[in-house]
Design a protein around this motif. Structure first.
Motif, PDB file in Angstrom:
ATOM      1  N   LEU A 183       0.796  -1.226   0.000  1.00 47.61           N
ATOM      2  CA  LEU A 183       0.000   0.000   0.000  1.00 47.61           C
ATOM      3  C   LEU A 183       0.836   1.287   0.000  1.00 47.61           C
ATOM      4  O   LEU A 183       0.647   2.140  -0.875  1.00 47.61           O
ATOM      5  CB  LEU A 183      -0.994  -0.020   1.168  1.00 47.61           C
ATOM      6  N   PRO A 184       1.769   1.495   0.938  1.00 43.80           N
ATOM      7  CA  PRO A 184       2.526   2.756   0.925  1.00 43.80           C
ATOM      8  C   PRO A 184       3.325   2.973  -0.360  1.00 43.80           C
ATOM      9  O   PRO A 184       3.359   4.083  -0.901  1.00 43.80           O
ATOM     10  CB  PRO A 184       3.452   2.638   2.138  1.00 43.80           C
ATOM     11  N   GLY A 185       3.948   1.935  -0.867  1.00 43.02           N
ATOM     12  CA  GLY A 185       4.725   2.047  -2.098  1.00 43.02           C
ATOM     13  C   GLY A 185       3.845   2.333  -3.304  1.00 43.02           C
ATOM     14  O   GLY A 185       4.206   3.140  -4.168  1.00 43.02           O
ATOM     15  N   PHE A 186       2.714   1.688  -3.368  1.00 48.90           N
ATOM     16  CA  PHE A 186       1.763   1.950  -4.457  1.00 48.90           C
ATOM     17  C   PHE A 186       1.345   3.406  -4.437  1.00 48.90           C
ATOM     18  O   PHE A 186       1.352   4.081  -5.470  1.00 48.90           O
ATOM     19  CB  PHE A 186       0.539   1.031  -4.334  1.00 48.90           C
ATOM     20  N   ILE A 187       0.996   3.896  -3.248  1.00 49.41           N
ATOM     21  CA  ILE A 187       0.581   5.296  -3.119  1.00 49.41           C
ATOM     22  C   ILE A 187       1.714   6.226  -3.532  1.00 49.41           C
ATOM     23  O   ILE A 187       1.510   7.179  -4.289  1.00 49.41           O
ATOM     24  CB  ILE A 187       0.105   5.597  -1.686  1.00 49.41           C
ATOM     25  N   SER A 188       2.921   5.958  -3.062  1.00 48.81           N
ATOM     26  CA  SER A 188       4.068   6.798  -3.393  1.00 48.81           C
ATOM     27  C   SER A 188       4.325   6.827  -4.904  1.00 48.81           C
ATOM     28  O   SER A 188       4.746   7.855  -5.445  1.00 48.81           O
ATOM     29  CB  SER A 188       5.318   6.311  -2.661  1.00 48.81           C
ATOM     30  N   SER A 189       4.045   5.732  -5.579  1.00 47.45           N
ATOM     31  CA  SER A 189       4.266   5.685  -7.028  1.00 47.45           C
ATOM     32  C   SER A 189       3.259   6.539  -7.792  1.00 47.45           C
ATOM     33  O   SER A 189       3.469   6.861  -8.961  1.00 47.45           O
ATOM     34  CB  SER A 189       4.206   4.239  -7.536  1.00 47.45           C
ATOM     35  N   LYS A 190       2.178   6.934  -7.120  1.00 44.06           N
ATOM     36  CA  LYS A 190       1.098   7.677  -7.777  1.00 44.06           C
ATOM     37  C   LYS A 190       1.052   9.159  -7.414  1.00 44.06           C
ATOM     38  O   LYS A 190       0.206   9.889  -7.929  1.00 44.06           O
ATOM     39  CB  LYS A 190      -0.260   7.057  -7.417  1.00 44.06           C
ATOM     40  N   THR A 191       1.925   9.614  -6.506  1.00 49.24           N
ATOM     41  CA  THR A 191       1.831  10.999  -6.024  1.00 49.24           C
ATOM     42  C   THR A 191       3.208  11.540  -5.669  1.00 49.24           C
ATOM     43  O   THR A 191       4.159  10.762  -5.516  1.00 49.24           O
ATOM     44  CB  THR A 191       0.897  11.089  -4.789  1.00 49.24           C
ATOM     45  N   ILE A 192       3.293  12.865  -5.530  1.00 48.45           N
ATOM     46  CA  ILE A 192       4.524  13.467  -5.008  1.00 48.45           C
ATOM     47  C   ILE A 192       4.340  13.907  -3.559  1.00 48.45           C
ATOM     48  O   ILE A 192       5.249  14.472  -2.966  1.00 48.45           O
ATOM     49  CB  ILE A 192       5.005  14.660  -5.870  1.00 48.45           C
ATOM     50  N   LEU A 193       3.187  13.624  -2.983  1.00 48.82           N
ATOM     51  CA  LEU A 193       2.983  13.923  -1.565  1.00 48.82           C
ATOM     52  C   LEU A 193       3.859  13.000  -0.724  1.00 48.82           C
ATOM     53  O   LEU A 193       4.087  11.846  -1.094  1.00 48.82           O
ATOM     54  CB  LEU A 193       1.517  13.721  -1.179  1.00 48.82           C
ATOM     55  N   PRO A 194       4.344  13.491   0.435  1.00 48.78           N
ATOM     56  CA  PRO A 194       5.114  12.602   1.311  1.00 48.78           C
ATOM     57  C   PRO A 194       4.229  11.460   1.821  1.00 48.78           C
ATOM     58  O   PRO A 194       3.081  11.687   2.213  1.00 48.78           O
ATOM     59  CB  PRO A 194       5.567  13.491   2.459  1.00 48.78           C
ATOM     60  N   VAL A 195       4.788  10.259   1.797  1.00 43.72           N
ATOM     61  CA  VAL A 195       4.082   9.070   2.278  1.00 43.72           C
ATOM     62  C   VAL A 195       4.861   8.486   3.442  1.00 43.72           C
ATOM     63  O   VAL A 195       6.058   8.218   3.333  1.00 43.72           O
ATOM     64  CB  VAL A 195       3.939   8.009   1.158  1.00 43.72           C
ATOM     65  N   ILE A 196       4.155   8.289   4.554  1.00 49.13           N
ATOM     66  CA  ILE A 196       4.744   7.682   5.744  1.00 49.13           C
ATOM     67  C   ILE A 196       4.117   6.296   5.899  1.00 49.13           C
ATOM     68  O   ILE A 196       2.902   6.167   6.012  1.00 49.13           O
ATOM     69  CB  ILE A 196       4.463   8.526   7.006  1.00 49.13           C
TER      70      ILE A 196
END
Length: 165
Positions: free
Chosen positions: A69-82
């Motif tokens: 989940l976190p990696g998928f989200i990070s691949s779709k946005t430039i927002l910081p993901v924790i």
């Protein structure tokens, strides 16, 4: 100012509730989503677009097992993901105590960053999000500095009491 909280399964909710409590303490608006990266990738992609358009500043994503989940989200946005690695207690999956989720998050490939906290440590994920927000919003910075000062004063008082006993 806003934080989006994602987790891949209802079973992760008890861990991620702590994130909500900490954000609430600092009067930070947030919204939580239960969306599996593996089972509902299209819905997740659309939700990421939606939260970006709404002005979300930071994303916190908790997941167990392969913790995609976190990696998928990070691949779709430039927002910081924790990322919050979650220890899955369901023995049907051969749980590795959350180590599997932790490694999935900290071993992200180049160009897909995910800041990662300790296993089940959604408290620190919320605080890290607050640190990020404090660089942009003065009211949050003030609350964070007050929070840290109170923690420091409490620790000093506890040490003095211990030394006197």
């Amino acid at each position: 100012m806003k934080v989006a909280i994602f987790f891949g399964s209802i079973s992760d909710q008890s861990i991620m509730k702590i994130t909500e409590k900490v954000l609430h303490q600092f009067n930070i608006s947030y919204k939580s989503y239960v969306i599996s990266a593996h089972r509902l990738p299209d819905i997740l992609s659309n939700t990421i677009k939606k939260i970006e358009s709404e002005g979300t500043d930071v994303i916190i994503a908790g997941a167990g097992l392969s913790a995609h989940l976190p990696g998928f989200i990070s691949s779709k946005t430039i927002l910081p993901v924790i990322g919050v690695p979650i220890h899955c207690h369901n023995n049907n999956y051969g749980s590795l105590g959350g180590i599997d989720a932790l490694l999935s998050m900290v071993q992200m490939p180049k160009d897909v960053p995910v800041a990662t906290v300790g296993i089940n440590n959604s408290y620190n994920a919320a605080l890290f999000a607050i640190y990020i927000l404090a660089t942009k919003y003065q009211n949050i910075k003030k609350l964070l500095l007050e929070f840290k000062m109170k923690k420091k004063e409490k620790l000093i008082t506890e040490i003095k009491q211990h030394l006197l006993s």
